[in-house]
Design a protein around this motif. Structure first.
Motif, PDB file in Angstrom:
ATOM      1  N   ALA A 120       6.131  -3.025 -23.321  1.00  0.00           N
ATOM      2  CA  ALA A 120       5.759  -2.371 -24.568  1.00  0.00           C
ATOM      3  C   ALA A 120       4.249  -2.342 -24.767  1.00  0.00           C
ATOM      4  CB  ALA A 120       6.423  -3.080 -25.753  1.00  0.00           C
ATOM      5  N   GLY A 121       3.531  -3.118 -23.945  1.00  0.00           N
ATOM      6  CA  GLY A 121       2.075  -3.134 -24.019  1.00  0.00           C
ATOM      7  C   GLY A 121       1.525  -4.293 -24.828  1.00  0.00           C
ATOM      8  N   GLY A 122       0.237  -4.557 -24.617  1.00  0.00           N
ATOM      9  CA  GLY A 122      -0.476  -5.515 -25.457  1.00  0.00           C
ATOM     10  C   GLY A 122      -0.335  -6.973 -25.096  1.00  0.00           C
TER      11      GLY A 122
ATOM     12  N   ASP B  72     -10.533  -5.729 -25.435  1.00  0.00           N
ATOM     13  CA  ASP B  72      -9.914  -6.022 -26.728  1.00  0.00           C
ATOM     14  C   ASP B  72      -9.306  -4.759 -27.336  1.00  0.00           C
ATOM     15  OD1 ASP B  72     -10.593  -8.726 -26.616  1.00  0.00           O
ATOM     16  OD2 ASP B  72     -12.562  -8.366 -27.507  1.00  0.00           O
ATOM     17  N   GLN B  73      -9.989  -3.624 -27.135  1.00  0.00           N
ATOM     18  CA  GLN B  73      -9.446  -2.369 -27.637  1.00  0.00           C
ATOM     19  C   GLN B  73      -8.160  -1.993 -26.923  1.00  0.00           C
ATOM     20  OE1 GLN B  73     -12.768   0.256 -26.990  1.00  0.00           O
ATOM     21  NE2 GLN B  73     -13.745  -0.236 -28.946  1.00  0.00           N
ATOM     22  N   LEU B  74      -8.127  -2.199 -25.604  1.00  0.00           N
ATOM     23  CA  LEU B  74      -6.925  -1.894 -24.828  1.00  0.00           C
ATOM     24  C   LEU B  74      -5.746  -2.726 -25.300  1.00  0.00           C
ATOM     25  CD1 LEU B  74      -5.616  -0.448 -22.360  1.00  0.00           C
ATOM     26  CD2 LEU B  74      -6.341  -2.414 -20.987  1.00  0.00           C
TER      27      LEU B  74
ATOM     28  N   GLY C  50      -2.327  -1.515 -27.298  1.00  0.00           N
ATOM     29  CA  GLY C  50      -1.049  -1.861 -26.692  1.00  0.00           C
ATOM     30  C   GLY C  50      -0.143  -2.588 -27.659  1.00  0.00           C
ATOM     31  N   SER C  51      -0.731  -3.389 -28.529  1.00  0.00           N
ATOM     32  CA  SER C  51       0.056  -4.138 -29.510  1.00  0.00           C
ATOM     33  C   SER C  51       0.483  -3.255 -30.677  1.00  0.00           C
ATOM     34  CB  SER C  51      -0.762  -5.327 -30.032  1.00  0.00           C
ATOM     35  OG  SER C  51      -1.081  -6.215 -28.983  1.00  0.00           O
ATOM     36  N   ASP C  52      -0.458  -2.464 -31.195  1.00  0.00           N
ATOM     37  CA  ASP C  52      -0.158  -1.594 -32.339  1.00  0.00           C
ATOM     38  C   ASP C  52      -1.227  -0.515 -32.398  1.00  0.00           C
ATOM     39  OD1 ASP C  52       0.329  -0.372 -34.770  1.00  0.00           O
ATOM     40  OD2 ASP C  52       0.861  -2.229 -35.799  1.00  0.00           O
ATOM     41  N   ASP C  53      -0.933   0.638 -31.808  1.00  0.00           N
ATOM     42  CA  ASP C  53      -1.969   1.661 -31.725  1.00  0.00           C
ATOM     43  C   ASP C  53      -2.318   2.270 -33.084  1.00  0.00           C
ATOM     44  OD1 ASP C  53       0.431   2.948 -31.947  1.00  0.00           O
ATOM     45  OD2 ASP C  53       0.102   4.347 -30.293  1.00  0.00           O
ATOM     46  N   ARG C  54      -1.362   2.302 -34.000  1.00  0.00           N
ATOM     47  CA  ARG C  54      -1.662   2.844 -35.325  1.00  0.00           C
ATOM     48  C   ARG C  54      -2.632   1.950 -36.083  1.00  0.00           C
ATOM     49  NH1 ARG C  54       4.165   5.169 -37.596  1.00  0.00           N
ATOM     50  NH2 ARG C  54       4.502   6.684 -35.898  1.00  0.00           N
TER      51      ARG C  54
ATOM     52  N   ILE D 224       0.160  -0.049 -18.505  1.00  0.00           N
ATOM     53  CA  ILE D 224       1.265  -0.699 -19.218  1.00  0.00           C
ATOM     54  C   ILE D 224       0.721  -1.521 -20.375  1.00  0.00           C
ATOM     55  CG2 ILE D 224       3.098  -2.427 -19.006  1.00  0.00           C
ATOM     56  CD1 ILE D 224       3.584  -1.442 -16.175  1.00  0.00           C
ATOM     57  N   LEU D 225      -0.394  -2.196 -20.163  1.00  0.00           N
ATOM     58  CA  LEU D 225      -1.016  -2.977 -21.236  1.00  0.00           C
ATOM     59  C   LEU D 225      -1.432  -2.087 -22.400  1.00  0.00           C
ATOM     60  CD1 LEU D 225      -3.241  -5.429 -19.155  1.00  0.00           C
ATOM     61  CD2 LEU D 225      -1.182  -6.013 -20.450  1.00  0.00           C
ATOM     62  N   GLY D 226      -1.722  -0.816 -22.104  1.00  0.00           N
ATOM     63  CA  GLY D 226      -2.137   0.106 -23.154  1.00  0.00           C
ATOM     64  C   GLY D 226      -1.019   0.597 -24.047  1.00  0.00           C
ATOM     65  N   GLY D 227       0.234   0.240 -23.747  1.00  0.00           N
ATOM     66  CA  GLY D 227       1.357   0.562 -24.619  1.00  0.00           C
ATOM     67  C   GLY D 227       1.789   2.008 -24.572  1.00  0.00           C
ATOM     68  N   ARG D 228       2.651   2.391 -25.540  1.00  0.00           N
ATOM     69  CA  ARG D 228       3.201   3.742 -25.653  1.00  0.00           C
ATOM     70  C   ARG D 228       3.970   4.167 -24.406  1.00  0.00           C
ATOM     71  NH1 ARG D 228       4.188   6.386 -30.409  1.00  0.00           N
ATOM     72  NH2 ARG D 228       2.393   6.365 -31.778  1.00  0.00           N
TER      73      ARG D 228
END
Length: 320
Positions: free
Chosen positions: A260-262, A188-190, A194-198, A65-69
């Motif tokens: 939503a992740g992050g 930090d990458q995860l 999660g916050s903004d993968d783009r 879930i933290l990873g978003g999408r």
């Protein structure tokens, strides 16, 4: 760390899990009034044993879930049930293996393998996470019933002993593992994807690999939760694991982890799970039906999502 930085992180932590923490205090007080003997501090060790599988399921649900999408893994509960069946039916009763040095690695590897399958489907094949993990949910449920058509037991003595105060050990193992992960660049990458993968991809973060690893972590933690479930019931039951799936997601949301992740963490997920366990105890004290419990879980999930959305909007306004 500067005072401003510490204050900022404390404020963010309070925004994410403050409601769950306050609810924990309220529900604990209500339970102490309604059932003082059961909730006396001397009995908290046994209560942790009862709540351990739910807490474990919530902790396992959090990384993806933290990873978003939309990375909600609804196969966590069936993974717990499958691990329960493999450990008791296949390894202990049929193969005669009872050593913790065999059963624990087997549970972890089984969970990690299922997580890798989910990760492959969602990150490589690019199936929507809810669809991919629903498929895994159905497959695991069917395979578990094939392996174990009816409840059977018992569990090894050392595993049954983990159902009481010693259930804190597998929970501590999960938190210790997460503590180590938090100190790696991977964490930090995860949170970034999660916050903004783009934006993370543009910054050079390997989005696919990071999300794939998150599914493996979730599967591994679900393997630990499966052991906790086995310890609690002291046997193997093909029907119990799946019941933890949606409750765990509700606990994660209640604990301030953004769907939503992050944003959020495992501590909030654990507090959310304890809140739900305490709510179950309150409602049980009033002899309410299981249908009312299902209504309560749904209301909690909706309320937690709404609260998270309000908090995120407030945080955006503050940053602006």
């Amino acid at each position: 760390m500067s005072t401003d930085g510490y204050s900022s992180r404390s404020a963010a932590l309070w925004r994410s899990m403050g409601f769950a923490a306050l609810l924990l205090v309220v529900l604990l007080a209500v339970n102490l009034v309604l059932n003082p003997a059961r909730f006396h501090p001397a009995a908290w060790g046994a209560l942790i044993g009862l709540a351990a599988p739910l807490i474990g399921a919530a902790l396992a649900s959090a990384p993806v879930i933290l990873g978003g999408r939309g990375g909600i893994d609804i196969s966590v509960g069936p993974t717990m049930g499958f691990v329960n069946a493999i450990v008791i039916q296949a390894l202990f009763l049929k193969a005669g293996m009872s050593s913790p040095f065999v059963l624990i690695p087997a549970a972890l590897l089984t969970g990690a393998a299922i997580g890798a399958i989910n990760g492959f489907l969602t990150t490589i094949v690019r199936i929507q996470p809810i669809v991919a993990t629903l498929g895994t949910y159905l497959v695991l449920t069917g395979v578990t019933l094939t392996i174990l058509p009816a409840p059977i037991g018992p569990a090894p003595a050392w595993l049954k002993s983990m159902s009481g105060p010693l259930s804190i050990l597998p929970l501590a193992a999960i938190f210790l593992a997460w503590w180590g992960i938090r100190r790696l660049p991977y964490y930090d990458q995860l949170m970034a994807i999660g916050s903004d993968d783009r934006a993370a991809y543009t910054a050079g973060v390997p989005v696919t690999e990071v999300r794939f690893i998150a599914y493996v972590i979730t599967g591994t933690f679900a393997g630990v939760a499966g052991l906790m479930l086995t310890a609690l019931i002291g046997s193997a039951d093909p029907n119990i694991g799946a019941t933890y799936t949606l409750i765990a997601v509700a606990a994660v949301a209640l604990g301030g982890v953004s769907l939503a992740g992050g944003r959020g963490g495992l501590l909030g997920a654990a507090i959310g799970a304890i809140d739900i366990f305490l709510l179950q105890s309150v409602l049980t004290s009033f002899n309410v039906s299981t249908y009312v419990l299902q209504i309560a879980y749904g209301a909690i999930l909706v309320a937690a999502v709404i609260l998270t959305a309000v908090q995120e909007r407030a945080a955006k306004r503050e940053r602006a």
